[in-house]
Design an enzyme around this catalytic site. Structure first.
Site, PDB file in Angstrom:
ATOM      1  N   ARG A  53      24.121  10.313  -7.772  1.00 55.17           N
ATOM      2  CA  ARG A  53      22.694   9.941  -7.681  1.00 55.17           C
ATOM      3  C   ARG A  53      21.876  11.068  -8.323  1.00 55.17           C
ATOM      4  NH1 ARG A  53      24.563   8.075  -2.235  1.00 55.17           N
ATOM      5  NH2 ARG A  53      23.727   5.983  -1.852  1.00 55.17           N
TER       6      ARG A  53
ATOM      7  N   HIS B 164      17.782   7.765   3.389  1.00 54.76           N
ATOM      8  CA  HIS B 164      18.043   8.935   2.567  1.00 54.76           C
ATOM      9  C   HIS B 164      18.679  10.070   3.395  1.00 54.76           C
ATOM     10  CE1 HIS B 164      17.253  10.745  -1.278  1.00 54.76           C
ATOM     11  NE2 HIS B 164      16.816  11.836  -0.680  1.00 54.76           N
TER      12      HIS B 164
ATOM     13  N   CYS C  42      29.668   1.043  -4.192  1.00 54.96           N
ATOM     14  CA  CYS C  42      29.289   2.433  -3.915  1.00 54.96           C
ATOM     15  C   CYS C  42      28.268   2.546  -2.793  1.00 54.96           C
ATOM     16  CB  CYS C  42      28.797   3.129  -5.183  1.00 54.96           C
ATOM     17  SG  CYS C  42      27.296   2.409  -5.841  1.00 54.96           S
TER      18      CYS C  42
ATOM     19  N   GLU D 140      22.745  -4.945  -6.936  1.00 60.67           N
ATOM     20  CA  GLU D 140      22.179  -4.663  -5.607  1.00 60.67           C
ATOM     21  C   GLU D 140      21.023  -5.600  -5.278  1.00 60.67           C
ATOM     22  OE1 GLU D 140      21.367  -0.409  -5.542  1.00 60.67           O
ATOM     23  OE2 GLU D 140      20.711  -0.437  -7.613  1.00 60.67           O
TER      24      GLU D 140
ATOM     25  N   ARG E 145      24.389   7.712 -12.334  1.00 59.38           N
ATOM     26  CA  ARG E 145      23.340   6.686 -12.234  1.00 59.38           C
ATOM     27  C   ARG E 145      22.015   7.264 -12.708  1.00 59.38           C
ATOM     28  NH1 ARG E 145      21.799   4.290  -6.519  1.00 59.38           N
ATOM     29  NH2 ARG E 145      20.713   6.280  -6.300  1.00 59.38           N
TER      30      ARG E 145
ATOM     31  N   GLY F  87      25.903  -2.081  -5.110  1.00 58.90           N
ATOM     32  CA  GLY F  87      25.112  -1.204  -4.242  1.00 58.90           C
ATOM     33  C   GLY F  87      24.800  -1.986  -2.975  1.00 58.90           C
ATOM     34  N   THR F  88      25.742  -1.927  -2.047  1.00 62.83           N
ATOM     35  CA  THR F  88      25.621  -2.809  -0.877  1.00 62.83           C
ATOM     36  C   THR F  88      24.561  -2.355   0.118  1.00 62.83           C
ATOM     37  OG1 THR F  88      27.554  -1.638  -0.045  1.00 62.83           O
ATOM     38  CG2 THR F  88      27.927  -3.825  -0.999  1.00 62.83           C
ATOM     39  N   ASN F  89      24.042  -1.134  -0.040  1.00 59.28           N
ATOM     40  CA  ASN F  89      22.922  -0.736   0.827  1.00 59.28           C
ATOM     41  C   ASN F  89      21.701  -1.595   0.467  1.00 59.28           C
ATOM     42  OD1 ASN F  89      24.578   1.363   1.689  1.00 59.28           O
ATOM     43  ND2 ASN F  89      23.702   2.833   0.262  1.00 59.28           N
TER      44      ASN F  89
HETATM   45  C1  PEP Z   1      23.125   1.132  -2.708  1.00 62.08           C
HETATM   46  O1  PEP Z   1      22.020   0.588  -2.761  1.00 62.08           O
HETATM   47  O2  PEP Z   1      24.099   0.652  -2.100  1.00 62.08           O
HETATM   48  C2  PEP Z   1      23.342   2.425  -3.387  1.00 62.08           C
HETATM   49  C3  PEP Z   1      24.527   2.984  -3.428  1.00 62.08           C
HETATM   50  O3  PEP Z   1      22.252   3.053  -3.912  1.00 62.08           O
HETATM   51  P1  PEP Z   1      21.203   3.897  -3.014  1.00 62.08           P
HETATM   52  O4  PEP Z   1      21.783   4.032  -1.640  1.00 62.08           O
HETATM   53  O5  PEP Z   1      21.034   5.200  -3.693  1.00 62.08           O
HETATM   54  O6  PEP Z   1      19.996   3.014  -3.087  1.00 62.08           O
HETATM   55 MG    MG Z   2      20.603   1.255  -4.258  1.00 61.63          MG
END
Ligand code: PEP
Ligand code: MG
Length: 444
Positions: A125, A17, A401, A315, A180, A336-338
């Site tokens: 977000r 975060h 994203c 994701e 989102r 959501g590649t994170n």
């Molecule tokens: C992600 O998971 O890639 C994403 C963009 O969402 P967040 O980083 O808010 O989980």
């Molecule tokens: Mg995410």
């Protein structure tokens, strides 16, 4: 963080975060310096393995790109953006086929990204709109079982969110803004039970009244009930909207109301609604139904035609491999590649850099940090998601994203896969425009 010139944390990683927000704000940030032992009470930090103590007021210099932290001030050079950059970026735009959008959640960042050449907002977000003074409102929603108190909290949030969305859509007038719905687990909005524990101990030691102590204990129990062992996999994403349907209803109503209001003023708002962390198609089918009925209600009440696409984030590996099913209910996919990296590897994105990944990199078990540059295995899931997604809906628009959206090496991969756009923090938009052109040229 808003007050800070730079951010240095002892925990976390590139997609934590703190890192994500700092990147969005354009603030230098180094996350996950495990050697730093912070003693908040003494207002100092000790660097383990040395006798260095950083005290309140000491100057520390941070290089957010390399991760180097220097004790003391270093000479700084202000970057100078000349007209030549604009020329090169204009050339880049002629060659690239990949769109570039921005991740932004306030009108100032949206405007900044527009000036940097973003063709829309790929990720707003909304949880970032629930902080500051608003935190109390969401806390009162979470912590009270009394329907009246909850209803008041939801009404307050609706009013605040409608204003937020008006600001965002105005700043991006004529361009798409993907909003989102609320994603993080609710405990992230609450105080830490540990801090409350300390407060209770202090109250007991100073002879506070039994009633005051009991009240704090009740609060702690309630907050404790939201604690999760691994908050990244629990009650979050679309699951929140299914368990607390009043939240998506409020958010969609705010989006639709803001859109209707601006349309009546003669503007051209283009919101899109994104449902996070879907793993099975019925989740999206259900929440899409909720969104569509709220949009229809607002359109009728306001006497305005509203055409607001509804899509989802991919994701989770299950979502990627069943994307054909999910796409039947989606106008768009945003990868959501994170989270997709976290869930594919089983690495926690908040712990990863502090734990074993540095050693994996040194020993060459991993060639690079997969949270910074897209891993080939995760990229395969994205590719599969795009292909299957188009089988389920040939008109599906696909973007990414996660933080990888602003990384030049990952952009090469996304261009090859044939995504429609990448979305990244405002300050990375020019880099993404250039990288997209390089990808188009090298892959021609
Ligand atoms: C992600 O998971 O890639 C994403 C963009 O969402 P967040 O980083 O808010 O989980
Ligand atoms: Mg995410």
């Amino acid at each position: 963080m808003i007050a800070a010139e730079g951010i240095l944390t002892s925990h976390g990683g590139k997609t934590s975060h703190a890192a994500v927000i700092a990147r969005g704000m354009g603030a230098p940030c180094v996350c996950g310096v495990e050697a730093l032992k912070i003693d908040a009470e003494k207002k100092q930090a000790i660097v383990t393995g040395s006798d260095l103590v950083i005290r309140e007021g000491d100057v520390v210099s941070i290089d957010g790109t390399t991760g180097i932290v220097v004790f003391g001030a270093v000479d700084l050079v202000m970057p100078e953006i000349t007209g030549d950059l604009d020329t090169i970026l204009e050339w880049a735009d002629e060659f690239r086929t990949l769109g570039v959008r921005a991740n932004a959640d306030n009108p100032e960042d949206a405007e900044l990204s527009r000036n940097f050449g973003a063709a829309g907002i790929g990720l707003c977000r909304t949880e970032h709109m629930f902080l500051g003074d608003r935190k109390q409102i969401i806390q009162s929603f979470i912590l009270h079982d009394d329907e009246l108190i909850r209803e008041k909290a939801v009404n307050d949030l609706f009013a605040a969110q409608t204003g937020d969305f008006c600001g965002m859509f105005k700043a991006m007038d004529g361009l798409p803004v993907i909003v989102r719905l609320l994603d993080p687990p609710l405990h992230e909005f609450l105080e830490s039970p540990r801090a409350l524990d300390v407060e209770i101990a202090r109250m007991e030691a100073t002879g506070a009244s039994a009633d005051a102590i009991a009240e704090k204990r009740d609060l702690m129990e309630k907050i404790d009930s939201f604690a999760e062992q691994n908050p990244m996999l629990g009650l979050r994403g679309c699951r929140l909207g299914i368990v607390y349907p009043i939240l998506p209803v409020m958010q969609v109503r705010a989006i639709a109301t803001a859109c209707a209001k601006l349309k009546k003023e003669g503007l051209d708002p283009k919101p899109e609604i994104m449902i996070p962390l879907v793993s099975v198609a019925p989740e999206l089918e259900k929440l899409r139904g909720v969104a569509e009925s709220v949009i229809a209600e607002v359109a009728e009440a306001e006497g305005v035609e509203l055409d607001i696409p509804v899509g989802t984030m991919i994701e989770l590996p299950r979502a990627a491999v069943t994307a054909d099913e999910i796409a039947k209910y989606a106008d768009f996919f945003s990868f959501g590649t994170n989270d997709l990296t976290q869930t594919t590897f089983g690495f926690s994105r908040d712990d990863v850099e502090a734990e074993f990944v540095p050693q994996y990199l040194v020993e060459r078990l991993l060639p690079f940090n997969p949270f910074a540059t897209i891993d080939p295995g995760v990229a395969k899931l994205v590719e599969m998601g795009v292909k299957l997604g188009h089988e389920g809906n040939p008109d599906l628009v696909c973007g990414v994203c996660g933080e990888h959206g602003g990384d030049p090496d990952s952009i090469q991969t996304f261009n090859r896969i044939g995504l429609n756009y990448v979305s990244c923090s405002p300050y990375r938009v020019p880099v993404a425009r250039l990288a997209a052109a390089q990808a188009a040229i090298t892959q021609k």
